[in-house]
Design a protein around this motif. Structure first.
Motif, PDB file in Angstrom:
ATOM      1  N   VAL A  51     -10.608  69.171   2.728  1.00 25.07           N
ATOM      2  CA  VAL A  51     -11.643  70.204   2.692  1.00 25.07           C
ATOM      3  C   VAL A  51     -12.116  70.349   1.251  1.00 25.07           C
ATOM      4  CG1 VAL A  51     -12.154  72.654   3.027  1.00 25.07           C
ATOM      5  CG2 VAL A  51     -10.687  71.449   4.663  1.00 25.07           C
ATOM      6  N   PHE A  52     -13.423  70.270   1.059  1.00 23.85           N
ATOM      7  CA  PHE A  52     -14.017  70.357  -0.280  1.00 23.85           C
ATOM      8  C   PHE A  52     -13.776  71.731  -0.891  1.00 23.85           C
ATOM      9  CE2 PHE A  52     -17.043  69.486  -3.572  1.00 23.85           C
ATOM     10  CZ  PHE A  52     -17.690  70.686  -3.808  1.00 23.85           C
ATOM     11  N   LEU A  53     -13.433  71.723  -2.198  1.00 24.86           N
ATOM     12  CA  LEU A  53     -13.224  72.985  -2.907  1.00 24.86           C
ATOM     13  C   LEU A  53     -14.260  73.192  -4.008  1.00 24.86           C
ATOM     14  CD1 LEU A  53      -9.329  72.858  -3.264  1.00 24.86           C
ATOM     15  CD2 LEU A  53     -10.652  74.207  -1.632  1.00 24.86           C
ATOM     16  N   LEU A  54     -14.330  72.245  -4.934  1.00 26.02           N
ATOM     17  CA  LEU A  54     -15.191  72.429  -6.108  1.00 26.02           C
ATOM     18  C   LEU A  54     -15.714  71.093  -6.595  1.00 26.02           C
ATOM     19  CD1 LEU A  54     -13.028  74.900  -8.238  1.00 26.02           C
ATOM     20  CD2 LEU A  54     -15.370  75.343  -7.526  1.00 26.02           C
ATOM     21  N   LEU A  55     -16.886  71.119  -7.195  1.00 27.37           N
ATOM     22  CA  LEU A  55     -17.434  69.962  -7.905  1.00 27.37           C
ATOM     23  C   LEU A  55     -17.739  70.389  -9.327  1.00 27.37           C
ATOM     24  CD1 LEU A  55     -20.032  67.343  -6.868  1.00 27.37           C
ATOM     25  CD2 LEU A  55     -20.508  68.741  -8.863  1.00 27.37           C
ATOM     26  N   ILE A  56     -17.398  69.536 -10.288  1.00 28.14           N
ATOM     27  CA  ILE A  56     -17.727  69.801 -11.687  1.00 28.14           C
ATOM     28  C   ILE A  56     -18.405  68.563 -12.251  1.00 28.14           C
ATOM     29  CG2 ILE A  56     -15.416  69.086 -12.511  1.00 28.14           C
ATOM     30  CD1 ILE A  56     -15.728  71.376 -14.632  1.00 28.14           C
ATOM     31  N   ARG A  57     -19.467  68.772 -13.011  1.00 26.70           N
ATOM     32  CA  ARG A  57     -20.226  67.662 -13.578  1.00 26.70           C
ATOM     33  C   ARG A  57     -19.754  67.379 -15.003  1.00 26.70           C
ATOM     34  NH1 ARG A  57     -25.454  67.225 -10.586  1.00 26.70           N
ATOM     35  NH2 ARG A  57     -25.226  68.660  -8.840  1.00 26.70           N
ATOM     36  N   GLU A  58     -20.101  66.217 -15.508  1.00 26.97           N
ATOM     37  CA  GLU A  58     -19.591  65.764 -16.816  1.00 26.97           C
ATOM     38  C   GLU A  58     -20.045  66.672 -17.952  1.00 26.97           C
ATOM     39  OE1 GLU A  58     -21.121  62.008 -18.154  1.00 26.97           O
ATOM     40  OE2 GLU A  58     -22.991  62.279 -17.043  1.00 26.97           O
ATOM     41  N   LYS A  60     -14.197  79.427  -8.920  1.00 25.24           N
ATOM     42  CA  LYS A  60     -14.522  79.898  -7.581  1.00 25.24           C
ATOM     43  C   LYS A  60     -13.343  80.746  -7.110  1.00 25.24           C
ATOM     44  CE  LYS A  60     -15.475  78.247  -2.890  1.00 25.24           C
ATOM     45  NZ  LYS A  60     -15.546  77.031  -2.040  1.00 25.24           N
ATOM     46  N   GLU A  61     -13.556  82.034  -7.085  1.00 25.04           N
ATOM     47  CA  GLU A  61     -12.505  82.978  -6.678  1.00 25.04           C
ATOM     48  C   GLU A  61     -11.248  82.727  -7.522  1.00 25.04           C
ATOM     49  OE1 GLU A  61     -14.277  83.292  -2.133  1.00 25.04           O
ATOM     50  OE2 GLU A  61     -12.356  82.291  -2.469  1.00 25.04           O
ATOM     51  N   ARG A  62     -10.124  82.365  -6.927  1.00 22.75           N
ATOM     52  CA  ARG A  62      -8.891  82.156  -7.706  1.00 22.75           C
ATOM     53  C   ARG A  62      -8.773  80.735  -8.258  1.00 22.75           C
ATOM     54  NH1 ARG A  62      -4.513  82.060  -4.983  1.00 22.75           N
ATOM     55  NH2 ARG A  62      -5.415  81.888  -2.889  1.00 22.75           N
ATOM     56  N   LEU A  63      -9.781  79.925  -8.048  1.00 24.07           N
ATOM     57  CA  LEU A  63      -9.726  78.530  -8.474  1.00 24.07           C
ATOM     58  C   LEU A  63     -10.500  78.330  -9.769  1.00 24.07           C
ATOM     59  CD1 LEU A  63     -10.494  76.786  -5.050  1.00 24.07           C
ATOM     60  CD2 LEU A  63      -8.292  77.583  -5.937  1.00 24.07           C
ATOM     61  N   LYS A  64      -9.960  77.472 -10.622  1.00 20.44           N
ATOM     62  CA  LYS A  64     -10.667  77.098 -11.846  1.00 20.44           C
ATOM     63  C   LYS A  64     -10.447  75.619 -12.103  1.00 20.44           C
ATOM     64  CE  LYS A  64      -9.341  77.781 -16.250  1.00 20.44           C
ATOM     65  NZ  LYS A  64      -8.993  78.489 -17.505  1.00 20.44           N
ATOM     66  N   VAL A  65     -11.511  74.912 -12.424  1.00 21.70           N
ATOM     67  CA  VAL A  65     -11.426  73.485 -12.729  1.00 21.70           C
ATOM     68  C   VAL A  65     -11.981  73.259 -14.121  1.00 21.70           C
ATOM     69  CG1 VAL A  65     -12.314  71.201 -12.174  1.00 21.70           C
ATOM     70  CG2 VAL A  65     -11.621  72.717 -10.344  1.00 21.70           C
ATOM     71  N   THR A  66     -11.285  72.443 -14.899  1.00 25.09           N
ATOM     72  CA  THR A  66     -11.804  72.025 -16.194  1.00 25.09           C
ATOM     73  C   THR A  66     -11.986  70.518 -16.187  1.00 25.09           C
ATOM     74  OG1 THR A  66      -9.612  71.774 -17.162  1.00 25.09           O
ATOM     75  CG2 THR A  66     -10.685  73.936 -17.381  1.00 25.09           C
ATOM     76  N   PHE A  67     -12.870  70.052 -17.065  1.00 28.12           N
ATOM     77  CA  PHE A  67     -13.205  68.630 -17.103  1.00 28.12           C
ATOM     78  C   PHE A  67     -13.341  68.242 -18.564  1.00 28.12           C
ATOM     79  CE2 PHE A  67     -14.305  64.636 -15.920  1.00 28.12           C
ATOM     80  CZ  PHE A  67     -15.529  64.363 -15.338  1.00 28.12           C
ATOM     81  N   ASP A  68     -12.422  67.446 -19.059  1.00 30.90           N
ATOM     82  CA  ASP A  68     -12.425  67.030 -20.460  1.00 30.90           C
ATOM     83  C   ASP A  68     -12.637  65.534 -20.516  1.00 30.90           C
ATOM     84  OD1 ASP A  68     -11.800  66.306 -23.110  1.00 30.90           O
ATOM     85  OD2 ASP A  68     -10.459  68.032 -23.320  1.00 30.90           O
ATOM     86  N   THR A  69     -13.867  65.116 -20.830  1.00 30.94           N
ATOM     87  CA  THR A  69     -14.188  63.683 -20.826  1.00 30.94           C
ATOM     88  C   THR A  69     -13.588  62.969 -22.033  1.00 30.94           C
ATOM     89  OG1 THR A  69     -16.293  64.188 -21.878  1.00 30.94           O
ATOM     90  CG2 THR A  69     -16.299  63.961 -19.490  1.00 30.94           C
ATOM     91  N   THR A  70     -13.173  63.725 -23.042  1.00 28.41           N
ATOM     92  CA  THR A  70     -12.518  63.110 -24.193  1.00 28.41           C
ATOM     93  C   THR A  70     -11.073  62.756 -23.846  1.00 28.41           C
ATOM     94  OG1 THR A  70     -13.905  64.359 -25.711  1.00 28.41           O
ATOM     95  CG2 THR A  70     -11.887  63.405 -26.624  1.00 28.41           C
ATOM     96  N   LEU A  71     -10.395  63.702 -23.231  1.00 30.21           N
ATOM     97  CA  LEU A  71      -9.013  63.470 -22.791  1.00 30.21           C
ATOM     98  C   LEU A  71      -8.960  62.671 -21.498  1.00 30.21           C
ATOM     99  CD1 LEU A  71      -7.309  66.935 -23.418  1.00 30.21           C
ATOM    100  CD2 LEU A  71      -7.096  64.851 -24.784  1.00 30.21           C
ATOM    101  N   LYS A  72     -10.102  62.497 -20.853  1.00 30.99           N
ATOM    102  CA  LYS A  72     -10.179  61.815 -19.548  1.00 30.99           C
ATOM    103  C   LYS A  72      -9.261  62.515 -18.537  1.00 30.99           C
ATOM    104  CE  LYS A  72     -11.403  57.320 -21.487  1.00 30.99           C
ATOM    105  NZ  LYS A  72     -12.840  57.410 -21.123  1.00 30.99           N
ATOM    106  N   ILE A  75      -4.868  77.308  -9.841  1.00 32.22           N
ATOM    107  CA  ILE A  75      -4.925  78.352  -8.810  1.00 32.22           C
ATOM    108  C   ILE A  75      -4.164  79.542  -9.381  1.00 32.22           C
ATOM    109  CG2 ILE A  75      -4.418  79.017  -6.436  1.00 32.22           C
ATOM    110  CD1 ILE A  75      -4.165  76.073  -5.732  1.00 32.22           C
ATOM    111  N   THR A  76      -4.865  80.625  -9.626  1.00 30.45           N
ATOM    112  CA  THR A  76      -4.203  81.812 -10.164  1.00 30.45           C
ATOM    113  C   THR A  76      -3.663  82.662  -9.018  1.00 30.45           C
ATOM    114  OG1 THR A  76      -6.308  83.006 -10.182  1.00 30.45           O
ATOM    115  CG2 THR A  76      -5.671  81.897 -12.216  1.00 30.45           C
ATOM    116  N   ALA A  77      -2.653  83.471  -9.344  1.00 24.04           N
ATOM    117  CA  ALA A  77      -2.027  84.358  -8.350  1.00 24.04           C
ATOM    118  C   ALA A  77      -1.740  83.585  -7.066  1.00 24.04           C
ATOM    119  CB  ALA A  77      -2.925  85.561  -8.077  1.00 24.04           C
ATOM    120  N   SER A  78      -1.023  82.486  -7.200  1.00 19.87           N
ATOM    121  CA  SER A  78      -0.814  81.587  -6.064  1.00 19.87           C
ATOM    122  C   SER A  78      -0.069  82.269  -4.922  1.00 19.87           C
ATOM    123  CB  SER A  78      -0.066  80.333  -6.510  1.00 19.87           C
ATOM    124  OG  SER A  78       1.178  80.698  -7.051  1.00 19.87           O
TER     125      SER A  78
END
Lengths: 114, 112
Positions: B45-52, B59-71, B77-80
């Motif tokens: 089930v799709f949760l999130l998309l992040i672009r470069e 999104k609510e309790r979810l957070k995604v980070t994207f570091d193209t330098t660190l690849k 997920i907060t308050a799991s």
């Protein structure tokens, strides 16, 4: 209300047989996909159709033949089943072709070849 | 060769804590990255998309980070909650690709 449905959910068959898996989506999407998920949980794309036209055909044995009679249906036929075909097969759809689109997956069909 | 790596070992955490899952990649220049959740016997089930060009998405309790330098992408997920227990898959795609390529996923187990 099922968005992407597949039949059957389970399929147990003997080596050498031919079987089909059916997929239907009621989301009005243009693009549909077949994936194979093996025992190591890798989800690998097999085929993709956009508006009934084949747009992705990965390195899959030609014993596997997809067929899209219309935009809402994408079936998978497998000839001469082999032990290595045992896996879970997922159908999916997305509004359009292109990876930025969210994919909606069906519940999967667990195929066991004996 | 291109490779997507997600920790094959399950992540066990206590309810209420923040779960952090990692998706590393090599020999890729992804234009976007998606995260999916998969429960046993069900489809992803799709949760999130992040672009470069985006550093972070929430999104609510979810957070995604994207570091193209660190690849690397991190999925938090907060308050799991025990209901968050599932396998989480990352999927990477280039701008010209029709579909993303999936990692094998990491299992998250949240203990009450």
């Amino acid at each position: 209300d099922t968005a992407v449905s597949q039949t059957p959910k389970y399929l147990v068959t003997q080596m050498g047989n031919d079987k089909s898996i059916k997929c239907e989506q009621n989301l009005g999407h243009d693009t549909m996909y077949w994936y194979k998920q093996d025992s190591k949980k890798f989800l690998k794309i097999m085929f993709s159709y956009n508006n009934k036209e084949l747009i992705i055909n990965e390195t899959v044995p030609n014993r596997f033949s997809p067929k899209s009679p219309d935009k809402a249906h994408l079936n998978l036929h497998i000839n001469s089943l082999e032990l290595g075909d045992s896996a879970v097969y997922f159908c999916a759809s997305s509004p359009q072709a292109g990876g930025y689109n969210e994919q909606f997956f069906g519940p999967g069909t667990r195929l066991t070849v004996l | 060769s291109q490779k997507i790596e997600q920790n094959s070992e399950a992540l066990n955490i206590q309810e209420g804590k923040t779960a952090t899952l990692t998706c590393n990649y090599t020999n890729y220049s992804p234009a976007y990255l998606q995260w999916y959740r998969q429960d046993p016997g069900r489809g992803p089930v799709f949760l999130l998309l992040i672009r470069e060009n985006e550093k972070e998405k929430r999104k609510e309790r979810l957070k995604v980070t994207f570091d193209t330098t660190l690849k690397q992408s991190l999925f938090h997920i907060t308050a799991s909650q025990p209901a968050d227990s599932a396998t989480y898959l990352c999927a990477l795609g280039t701008g010209g690709s029709y579909i993303p390529t999936f990692g094998r996923g990491t299992s998250l187990i949240v203990h009450p």
